[in-house]
Design a protein around this motif. Structure first.
Motif, PDB file in Angstrom:
ATOM      1  N   LEU A   1       2.786  10.816   7.729  1.00  0.00           N
ATOM      2  CA  LEU A   1       2.493   9.878   6.655  1.00  0.00           C
ATOM      3  C   LEU A   1       1.430   8.881   7.091  1.00  0.00           C
ATOM      4  O   LEU A   1       1.291   8.602   8.277  1.00  0.00           O
ATOM      5  CB  LEU A   1       3.762   9.116   6.247  1.00  0.00           C
ATOM      6  CG  LEU A   1       4.940   9.974   5.778  1.00  0.00           C
ATOM      7  CD1 LEU A   1       6.161   9.101   5.539  1.00  0.00           C
ATOM      8  CD2 LEU A   1       4.576  10.736   4.519  1.00  0.00           C
ATOM      9  N   THR A   2       0.719   8.357   6.143  1.00  0.00           N
ATOM     10  CA  THR A   2      -0.261   7.308   6.401  1.00  0.00           C
ATOM     11  C   THR A   2       0.254   6.023   5.775  1.00  0.00           C
ATOM     12  O   THR A   2       0.478   5.963   4.565  1.00  0.00           O
ATOM     13  CB  THR A   2      -1.634   7.659   5.793  1.00  0.00           C
ATOM     14  OG1 THR A   2      -2.083   8.883   6.359  1.00  0.00           O
ATOM     15  CG2 THR A   2      -2.644   6.561   6.058  1.00  0.00           C
ATOM     16  N   GLU A   3       0.467   5.004   6.598  1.00  0.00           N
ATOM     17  CA  GLU A   3       0.938   3.720   6.092  1.00  0.00           C
ATOM     18  C   GLU A   3      -0.230   2.985   5.455  1.00  0.00           C
ATOM     19  O   GLU A   3      -1.325   2.930   6.004  1.00  0.00           O
ATOM     20  CB  GLU A   3       1.516   2.893   7.231  1.00  0.00           C
ATOM     21  CG  GLU A   3       2.095   1.575   6.773  1.00  0.00           C
ATOM     22  CD  GLU A   3       2.713   0.779   7.913  1.00  0.00           C
ATOM     23  OE1 GLU A   3       2.936  -0.416   7.700  1.00  0.00           O
ATOM     24  OE2 GLU A   3       2.960   1.350   8.988  1.00  0.00           O
ATOM     25  N   ALA A   4       0.014   2.420   4.289  1.00  0.00           N
ATOM     26  CA  ALA A   4      -1.038   1.675   3.593  1.00  0.00           C
ATOM     27  C   ALA A   4      -0.477   0.349   3.103  1.00  0.00           C
ATOM     28  O   ALA A   4       0.700   0.231   2.798  1.00  0.00           O
ATOM     29  CB  ALA A   4      -1.569   2.492   2.416  1.00  0.00           C
ATOM     30  N   SER A   5      -1.345  -0.626   3.053  1.00  0.00           N
ATOM     31  CA  SER A   5      -0.960  -1.947   2.581  1.00  0.00           C
ATOM     32  C   SER A   5      -2.209  -2.621   2.068  1.00  0.00           C
ATOM     33  O   SER A   5      -3.300  -2.061   2.127  1.00  0.00           O
ATOM     34  CB  SER A   5      -0.335  -2.762   3.715  1.00  0.00           C
ATOM     35  OG  SER A   5       0.133  -4.005   3.232  1.00  0.00           O
ATOM     36  N   TYR A   6      -2.075  -3.820   1.575  1.00  0.00           N
ATOM     37  CA  TYR A   6      -3.269  -4.562   1.187  1.00  0.00           C
ATOM     38  C   TYR A   6      -3.546  -5.634   2.223  1.00  0.00           C
ATOM     39  O   TYR A   6      -2.679  -6.079   2.946  1.00  0.00           O
ATOM     40  CB  TYR A   6      -3.149  -5.159  -0.214  1.00  0.00           C
ATOM     41  CG  TYR A   6      -1.961  -6.073  -0.427  1.00  0.00           C
ATOM     42  CD1 TYR A   6      -2.053  -7.419  -0.143  1.00  0.00           C
ATOM     43  CD2 TYR A   6      -0.766  -5.583  -0.916  1.00  0.00           C
ATOM     44  CE1 TYR A   6      -0.986  -8.269  -0.335  1.00  0.00           C
ATOM     45  CE2 TYR A   6       0.315  -6.429  -1.113  1.00  0.00           C
ATOM     46  CZ  TYR A   6       0.201  -7.764  -0.829  1.00  0.00           C
ATOM     47  OH  TYR A   6       1.264  -8.592  -1.019  1.00  0.00           O
ATOM     48  N   TRP A   7      -4.807  -6.001   2.305  1.00  0.00           N
ATOM     49  CA  TRP A   7      -5.269  -7.009   3.259  1.00  0.00           C
ATOM     50  C   TRP A   7      -6.123  -7.973   2.465  1.00  0.00           C
ATOM     51  O   TRP A   7      -7.032  -7.553   1.753  1.00  0.00           O
ATOM     52  CB  TRP A   7      -6.061  -6.315   4.360  1.00  0.00           C
ATOM     53  CG  TRP A   7      -6.547  -7.189   5.454  1.00  0.00           C
ATOM     54  CD1 TRP A   7      -5.795  -7.772   6.426  1.00  0.00           C
ATOM     55  CD2 TRP A   7      -7.893  -7.584   5.713  1.00  0.00           C
ATOM     56  NE1 TRP A   7      -6.602  -8.501   7.274  1.00  0.00           N
ATOM     57  CE2 TRP A   7      -7.893  -8.403   6.843  1.00  0.00           C
ATOM     58  CE3 TRP A   7      -9.100  -7.326   5.085  1.00  0.00           C
ATOM     59  CZ2 TRP A   7      -9.037  -8.954   7.380  1.00  0.00           C
ATOM     60  CZ3 TRP A   7     -10.254  -7.881   5.613  1.00  0.00           C
ATOM     61  CH2 TRP A   7     -10.210  -8.690   6.751  1.00  0.00           C
ATOM     62  N   VAL A   8      -5.823  -9.248   2.556  1.00  0.00           N
ATOM     63  CA  VAL A   8      -6.449 -10.237   1.687  1.00  0.00           C
ATOM     64  C   VAL A   8      -7.100 -11.347   2.503  1.00  0.00           C
ATOM     65  O   VAL A   8      -6.501 -11.853   3.446  1.00  0.00           O
ATOM     66  CB  VAL A   8      -5.389 -10.865   0.743  1.00  0.00           C
ATOM     67  CG1 VAL A   8      -6.003 -11.932  -0.131  1.00  0.00           C
ATOM     68  CG2 VAL A   8      -4.705  -9.800  -0.095  1.00  0.00           C
ATOM     69  N   ILE A   9      -8.330 -11.703   2.133  1.00  0.00           N
ATOM     70  CA  ILE A   9      -8.943 -12.937   2.613  1.00  0.00           C
ATOM     71  C   ILE A   9      -8.880 -13.877   1.422  1.00  0.00           C
ATOM     72  O   ILE A   9      -9.418 -13.574   0.359  1.00  0.00           O
ATOM     73  CB  ILE A   9     -10.408 -12.744   3.039  1.00  0.00           C
ATOM     74  CG1 ILE A   9     -10.521 -11.728   4.167  1.00  0.00           C
ATOM     75  CG2 ILE A   9     -11.004 -14.082   3.460  1.00  0.00           C
ATOM     76  CD1 ILE A   9     -11.964 -11.427   4.538  1.00  0.00           C
ATOM     77  N   SER A  10      -8.218 -14.991   1.574  1.00  0.00           N
ATOM     78  CA  SER A  10      -8.005 -15.872   0.435  1.00  0.00           C
ATOM     79  C   SER A  10      -8.132 -17.324   0.850  1.00  0.00           C
ATOM     80  O   SER A  10      -7.929 -17.673   2.008  1.00  0.00           O
ATOM     81  CB  SER A  10      -6.602 -15.622  -0.144  1.00  0.00           C
ATOM     82  OG  SER A  10      -6.397 -16.420  -1.278  1.00  0.00           O
TER      83      SER A  10
END
Length: 136
Positions: free
Chosen positions: A31-40
């Protein structure tokens, strides 16, 4: 984590529903783990007229991007993201004329899962946002 944003662009109430479908992985499946990455930056104050704000982030863990999208609200006018690696800086996302319609559906960049945009340890990601607050 699941998150949905429903925007009602009308003055009349609307009914909405979200649907999520899960599929179980088989034991031993890669599996490939995915998430979001935010500069805020949630401390933005927009004075009347033109203004800009920058934010830098030094990468501490290799990060592979397969999708990029910007997000600003009504007074956004321009956005860019650069990556600096050593002495070289390259633009990795740019919207020269941001419009209010982009708030929930901004321009995107996509990269193949097998050839993502890699942010290496030590890279510096620089976000620049510009606004024109014409409301006073």
């Amino acid at each position: 984590m699941l998150q949905a944003h429903i925007i009602n662009a009308n003055i009349q109430p609307i009914k909405v529903s979200d649907l999520v479908q899960f599929e179980l992985a088989t034991e031993g499946e890669e599996l490939t783990e995915a998430s979001y990455w935010v500069i805020s930056d949630n401390q933005v104050v927009l004075p009347e007229g033109n203004s800009a704000r920058t934010k830098d982030c030094t990468i501490t863990e290799e990060t592979k991007l397969v999708f990029q999208l910007g997000h600003m609200h009504e007074w956004g006018s321009k956005m860019s993201v650069t990556r600096t690696r050593g002495d070289a800086t390259e633009e990795i996302y740019s919207v020269d004329e941001w419009t209010s319609e982009f708030r929930d559906n901004g321009p995107t960049n996509s990269y193949p899962v097998n050839d993502p945009l890699v942010l290496a340890v030590g890279d510096v990601v620089h976000l620049n946002c510009e606004w024109n607050n014409d409301t006073g």
